[in-house]
Structures are given as C-alpha cells and as structure tokens.
Design a protein around this motif. Structure first.
Motif, PDB file in Angstrom:
ATOM      1  N   UNK A 124       0.833  -1.203   0.000  1.00 22.86           N
ATOM      2  CA  UNK A 124       0.000   0.000   0.000  1.00 22.86           C
ATOM      3  C   UNK A 124       0.869   1.255   0.000  1.00 22.86           C
ATOM      4  N   UNK A 125       1.873   1.254   0.853  1.00 19.23           N
ATOM      5  CA  UNK A 125       2.757   2.414   0.952  1.00 19.23           C
ATOM      6  C   UNK A 125       3.592   2.574  -0.313  1.00 19.23           C
ATOM      7  N   UNK A 126       4.129   1.458  -0.827  1.00 20.03           N
ATOM      8  CA  UNK A 126       4.966   1.518  -2.033  1.00 20.03           C
ATOM      9  C   UNK A 126       4.171   2.009  -3.233  1.00 20.03           C
ATOM     10  N   UNK A 127       2.957   1.482  -3.404  1.00 20.38           N
ATOM     11  CA  UNK A 127       2.131   1.873  -4.550  1.00 20.38           C
ATOM     12  C   UNK A 127       1.714   3.334  -4.457  1.00 20.38           C
ATOM     13  N   UNK A 128       1.333   3.794  -3.272  1.00 18.67           N
ATOM     14  CA  UNK A 128       0.925   5.180  -3.111  1.00 18.67           C
ATOM     15  C   UNK A 128       2.095   6.125  -3.321  1.00 18.67           C
ATOM     16  N   UNK A 129       3.255   5.755  -2.794  1.00 13.36           N
ATOM     17  CA  UNK A 129       4.437   6.595  -2.982  1.00 13.36           C
ATOM     18  C   UNK A 129       4.821   6.705  -4.441  1.00 13.36           C
ATOM     19  N   UNK A 130       4.745   5.574  -5.149  1.00 13.94           N
ATOM     20  CA  UNK A 130       5.085   5.572  -6.568  1.00 13.94           C
ATOM     21  C   UNK A 130       4.058   6.368  -7.365  1.00 13.94           C
ATOM     22  N   UNK A 131       2.795   6.255  -6.983  1.00 15.03           N
ATOM     23  CA  UNK A 131       1.741   7.011  -7.662  1.00 15.03           C
ATOM     24  C   UNK A 131       1.942   8.510  -7.479  1.00 15.03           C
ATOM     25  N   UNK A 132       2.329   8.901  -6.285  1.00 13.01           N
ATOM     26  CA  UNK A 132       2.596  10.314  -6.022  1.00 13.01           C
ATOM     27  C   UNK A 132       3.747  10.812  -6.895  1.00 13.01           C
ATOM     28  N   UNK A 133       4.815  10.029  -6.962  1.00 12.61           N
ATOM     29  CA  UNK A 133       5.970  10.425  -7.764  1.00 12.61           C
ATOM     30  C   UNK A 133       5.588  10.519  -9.239  1.00 12.61           C
ATOM     31  N   UNK A 134       4.810   9.557  -9.720  1.00 12.35           N
ATOM     32  CA  UNK A 134       4.421   9.533 -11.136  1.00 12.35           C
ATOM     33  C   UNK A 134       3.569  10.750 -11.496  1.00 12.35           C
TER      34      UNK A 134
END
Length: 209
Positions: A124-134
C-alpha cells in the motif's frame, strides 16, 4: 513524513531481484523485514508467508517500471492503479517526532499502512508513494538502469530528466564499456583502412608494370 519518501519503498522492493544476473535477495523473512527500514513495528508483523507475497508484489511493481521505461504511459498507470485498488492506504495528518524551534508540531501527511499483514502494508505504501511520484513528476521519471545486465529500478530526480543509471557505479561501468567499444571500433577502422591502402598500392604497382 512527505509522500515522496514512500516512493523509495517501491524501488527497494523491485531491486531485491536482479534478473539479468540471476540474483534474488528476497529469500527469507529477515530480508522482508529489512525492507521496512526504520519502521520496526510494521516489520515485526512479517512472517515466512510474506516472502512469497512480497515476490508477487515485486513482480507487479517491476512491470510498472518496465512499462514506464518502454514509453507505455497508459499501461504503467493501469498497472499502478490495480495495485492502489488492491492495497488501499489511509492518509493521516501527523506531527509525531517532528517539532519546530518553538516545540510546536510540524504537521505533515502520513500514510497509515494496512494492518492485515506485512505485505499489504508495504504494498500500500509503495504503490501510493510511486503514484505520487508519477503524478507529480511524470511517468518518464520511472526508469530501469541502462547498464547491462543491471536493469535496477530508479526514480529520476535530476533537473533535466537525464538520469539513465541506477547508481554512480553503473554509470561508470557503462561509460568505460562505451569507451572501450569506441576504441575497438577505431582500431578496426584503422586496420581496414590500412589494408585498403595497401591493396590500392599493390594494384597501382601492378598496373605500372
């Protein structure tokens, strides 16, 4: 904690495997726990079952980087959205352990991870962090190292979008390999040119006889 921090979770997980070298460091529950870094309370929830679960999430996150690196923005976003739907997060405002000079809390956004198991929380944290960066910096900021055979994931934070390698080590190795390749090409050309010139001289000499 700023949301951009969480994007590193995805990079750390993806880079536990180096397919080009046949290496995989995600082989034990201890390896899983190390991925959480300072988040020891979340790491303690990890069990042997999370090794397989983490590997599955790792493959899906790598697919996001591969799509982005290949220029397929829509696929990268679709793959990431599927992870966000499967592993939701709960955003919270936090001031814990962050104080200004007057002792007042420094409020910031914090992602509360899913409590069911270690994999769900980390994913959950990894996907959200990556989504924010993208969404903040662009899909082209997600890359895979160009140094053969590395292919580690990285997040390009350069000002001119010029990053091509996951580390200085890979950049140096790639530059050395390119330099040696140029030298070999120059040497081959010199030999070829020399042979051509020698052949021309022999032809001329034979014609004069």
């Amino acid at each position: 904690m700023e949301l951009a921090y969480y994007s590193d979770y995805a990079v750390r997980l993806v880079n536990t495997e180096e397919p080009g070298r046949g290496q995989d460091s995600l082989t034990s529950v201890e390896a899983v726990r190390e991925l959480f870094g300072a988040n020891q309370s979340a790491a303690r929830r990890a069990t042997d079952a999370d090794v397989t679960r983490f590997r599955s999430v790792r493959g899906r996150l790598r697919a996001v980087f591969e799509a982005a690196d290949g220029g397929d923005e829509t696929l990268a976003v679709d793959l990431l959205n599927s992870l966000l739907l499967e592993f939701p997060v709960s955003p919270q405002i936090s001031g814990h352990d962050h104080r200004d000079d007057d002792g007042s809390p420094l409020w910031h956004m914090h992602l509360a991870d899913h409590p069911s198991n270690a994999t769900a929380g980390f994913a959950a944290i990894a996907a959200m962090g990556l989504a924010f960066h993208l969404t903040e910096y662009g899909v082209d900021r997600l890359g895979l190292c160009e140094a053969t055979p590395c292919r580690n994931a990285y997040l390009d934070t350069s000002t001119n979008r010029s990053r091509r390698y996951c580390s200085d080590r890979c950049a140096t190795r790639a530059n050395v390999a390119a330099y040696r390749a140029r030298k070999r090409l120059e040497a081959d050309r010199s030999v070829s040119t020399g042979l051509s010139a020698d052949s021309a001289q022999r032809t001329t000499a034979n014609g004069e006889r």
